[in-house]
Design an enzyme around this catalytic site. Sequence first.
Site, mmCIF file in Angstrom:
data_model
loop_
_atom_site.group_PDB
_atom_site.id
_atom_site.type_symbol
_atom_site.label_atom_id
_atom_site.label_comp_id
_atom_site.label_asym_id
_atom_site.label_seq_id
_atom_site.Cartn_x
_atom_site.Cartn_y
_atom_site.Cartn_z
ATOM 1 N N CYS A 254 -8.128 -37.282 -78.246
ATOM 2 C CA CYS A 254 -8.913 -37.263 -76.995
ATOM 3 C C CYS A 254 -8.448 -38.483 -76.204
ATOM 4 O O CYS A 254 -9.058 -39.544 -76.258
ATOM 5 C CB CYS A 254 -10.403 -37.350 -77.296
ATOM 6 N N ALA A 255 -7.347 -38.332 -75.495
ATOM 7 C CA ALA A 255 -6.565 -39.512 -75.114
ATOM 8 C C ALA A 255 -6.786 -40.028 -73.693
ATOM 9 O O ALA A 255 -6.534 -41.203 -73.428
ATOM 10 C CB ALA A 255 -5.094 -39.208 -75.308
ATOM 11 N N ALA A 256 -7.181 -39.160 -72.779
ATOM 12 C CA ALA A 256 -7.210 -39.579 -71.371
ATOM 13 C C ALA A 256 -8.321 -40.605 -71.108
ATOM 14 O O ALA A 256 -9.379 -40.511 -71.716
ATOM 15 C CB ALA A 256 -7.419 -38.355 -70.482
ATOM 16 N N GLY B 167 -5.797 -42.680 -71.350
ATOM 17 C CA GLY B 167 -4.638 -43.240 -72.042
ATOM 18 C C GLY B 167 -4.707 -44.729 -72.326
ATOM 19 O O GLY B 167 -3.707 -45.343 -72.694
ATOM 20 N N LYS C 251 -6.107 -46.247 -74.802
ATOM 21 C CA LYS C 251 -5.783 -46.521 -76.212
ATOM 22 C C LYS C 251 -4.392 -45.992 -76.561
ATOM 23 O O LYS C 251 -3.680 -46.621 -77.331
ATOM 24 C CB LYS C 251 -6.859 -45.944 -77.137
ATOM 25 N N ASP D 174 -5.322 -34.267 -74.556
ATOM 26 C CA ASP D 174 -6.642 -34.241 -73.909
ATOM 27 C C ASP D 174 -6.857 -32.861 -73.324
ATOM 28 O O ASP D 174 -5.915 -32.226 -72.858
ATOM 29 C CB ASP D 174 -6.754 -35.304 -72.799
ATOM 30 N N ASP E 214 -7.657 -27.923 -76.627
ATOM 31 C CA ASP E 214 -9.065 -28.185 -76.905
ATOM 32 C C ASP E 214 -9.098 -28.644 -78.363
ATOM 33 O O ASP E 214 -8.795 -27.874 -79.270
ATOM 34 C CB ASP E 214 -9.860 -26.882 -76.711
ATOM 35 N N ASP F 32 -11.103 -40.640 -80.557
ATOM 36 C CA ASP F 32 -11.942 -41.469 -79.678
ATOM 37 C C ASP F 32 -12.761 -40.458 -78.874
ATOM 38 O O ASP F 32 -12.398 -40.066 -77.773
ATOM 39 C CB ASP F 32 -11.048 -42.328 -78.783
ATOM 40 N N CYS G 267 -17.971 -44.687 -77.578
ATOM 41 C CA CYS G 267 -18.513 -45.820 -76.813
ATOM 42 C C CYS G 267 -20.002 -45.554 -76.576
ATOM 43 O O CYS G 267 -20.480 -45.602 -75.445
ATOM 44 C CB CYS G 267 -17.754 -46.037 -75.514
HETATM 45 C C1 LIG Z 1 -13.959 -41.286 -74.538
HETATM 46 S S1 LIG Z 1 -12.819 -40.396 -73.595
HETATM 47 C C2 LIG Z 1 -11.295 -40.937 -74.283
HETATM 48 C C3 LIG Z 1 -10.838 -42.260 -73.769
HETATM 49 C C4 LIG Z 1 -9.420 -42.568 -74.195
HETATM 50 N N1 LIG Z 1 -9.258 -42.502 -75.640
HETATM 51 C C5 LIG Z 1 -8.973 -43.917 -73.711
HETATM 52 O O1 LIG Z 1 -9.109 -44.900 -74.458
HETATM 53 O O2 LIG Z 1 -8.510 -43.998 -72.573
HETATM 54 C C6 LIG Z 1 -12.959 -38.799 -74.259
HETATM 55 C C7 LIG Z 1 -11.917 -37.832 -73.731
HETATM 56 O O3 LIG Z 1 -12.099 -36.610 -74.452
HETATM 57 C C8 LIG Z 1 -11.695 -35.564 -73.618
HETATM 58 N N2 LIG Z 1 -12.255 -34.313 -74.183
HETATM 59 C C9 LIG Z 1 -13.497 -33.791 -74.015
HETATM 60 N N3 LIG Z 1 -13.620 -32.665 -74.732
HETATM 61 C C10 LIG Z 1 -12.443 -32.480 -75.371
HETATM 62 C C11 LIG Z 1 -11.941 -31.469 -76.249
HETATM 63 N N4 LIG Z 1 -12.713 -30.441 -76.617
HETATM 64 N N5 LIG Z 1 -10.675 -31.584 -76.672
HETATM 65 C C12 LIG Z 1 -9.883 -32.609 -76.299
HETATM 66 N N6 LIG Z 1 -10.304 -33.590 -75.471
HETATM 67 C C13 LIG Z 1 -11.567 -33.520 -75.015
HETATM 68 C C14 LIG Z 1 -12.211 -35.957 -72.248
HETATM 69 O O4 LIG Z 1 -11.464 -35.307 -71.247
HETATM 70 C C15 LIG Z 1 -12.019 -37.467 -72.273
HETATM 71 O O5 LIG Z 1 -10.846 -37.817 -71.611
#
Ligand SMILES: C[S@@+](CC[C@H](N)C(=O)[O-])C[C@H]1O[C@@H](n2cnc3c(N)ncnc32)[C@H](O)[C@@H]1O
Length: 428
Positions: A253-255, A257, A259, A277, A304, A322, A375
């Site tokens: 769950c990278a966006a 980005g 981390k 993501d 997903d 994350d 978080c």
């Molecule tokens: C807490 S944020 C991640 C922050 C990121 N790790 C960073 O440090 O920049 C959670 C992310 O999970 C993504 N997300 C939500 N549901 C998801 C899913 N089912 N599969 C993959 N990503 C998902 C969101 O789009 C969001 O960008």
Amino acid sequence: MNDLAIIFNILRRVIYEDEKSSDMINSYAAKASNLSLITKTVYGVLENKIYIDYMIRKLSDVRLKKIHKHVLLILEIGIYNIHFLETKDYATVDKLVDLTKEKNKRSTGFVNAILRSFIRDEKEIAKIYETDDIKSLSIRYSFPEEITKYIYDFYGMDYTKAYLRDAGRIRDLAIRVNTLKISREDLKKLLIKAGFEIEDGKISPNSLLVKNPAGLASCEAFKDGLFTIQQEASMKVVEVLNPKENSKILDLCAAPGTKTTYLAEFTKNTGKIIANDISKAKNKLILENIQRLALENISLTNYDASTFVSAFENEFDFCLVDAPCSGLGVVGRKPEIRYNRNKETIVRLADLQKDILVNAIKYVKKGGYLVYSTCTLGPLENRNNFKFLMDNKDLELIQIDGQDFIEYKSFEANTDGFFISKFRKIND
Ligand SMILES: C[S@@+](CC[C@H](N)C(=O)[O-])C[C@H]1O[C@@H](n2cnc3c(N)ncnc32)[C@H](O)[C@@H]1O
């Protein structure tokens, strides 16, 4: 457009159109004449909305739900100005009445009357008459009652009060040094020379704290990719995962980005990183960060994460979840979050996290590591899912700094509230 109209527009889009306050403030920055006052007012109204509405209820014969949303917004800005910024002059009221003429002409008399009677009777109107502790805290600190009770039920009164009291405090802004390009000492010198007040971070060896961060994201050092804005608790997540050079890493769950890019810096551009993501739009942000920081070996995917991807099975030495979460650890920076959260959304997020973790376990090779972080705080997300991982026979717990997990308290640690736990996969 004057500053008051800008404040109105930003708040309208945040409260009624689900936009993020920081994005909206940035998008109006060029038009503002006093950006710091606009920022203060926008955050102030968001941080005190429930309390302000409580006062408006006392002042108005019309029920809150019946007041037109634009008129309510003008009243909220007015009460915030008078009560919190102490601009008790009638010129402020006149400006807000003028704004009402533009937005909802027939309510000008109503707005005028409410704001003037507030100035006359402020002390009495501001008093909170609530015998129920949770209701009273919810009004005083403008946190939805359901969330206040959720925190109280698990952590007790002292924690809840400390958390709520602290939620709006401005913390030091932390930055992560891009050690592939510059050392912490050299970046510190460079930023001090550019006029920033800098201290070393307290949690991460690669972090600096910036005491006067205005203009930071537009300075040359940022554009040159010498640092990234990232709170220390968030940096700690990557440091806990501790990926080795030349390893295969999955950030599920990278966006945007933050981390992922640290994972690449941490492994000195040697690892093979997949940043996944669900949001294609947000993946663009990851790409921008990768380019600005001149990082290599990162591929982007758009799955997903709650759906199993067979190509990932037993492929990774390190996997980071994350997870998407309720964000109660970052309300200081995102005050509007609290109004979009209730028990139901928290349960839904906790379930989604669990579904993602079930897959993540399968993606880690035997001997590989999994970090689960959020978080936020509260038992439904962090603790219940931690227990779920503890109960999995294929995993063993790896302690972090002598503890089973870290739960940073935003009111104690001068950083975001974060939960971090780590496991090793011991069976195929
Ligand atoms: C807490 S944020 C991640 C922050 C990121 N790790 C960073 O440090 O920049 C959670 C992310 O999970 C993504 N997300 C939500 N549901 C998801 C899913 N089912 N599969 C993959 N990503 C998902 C969101 O789009 C969001 O960008």
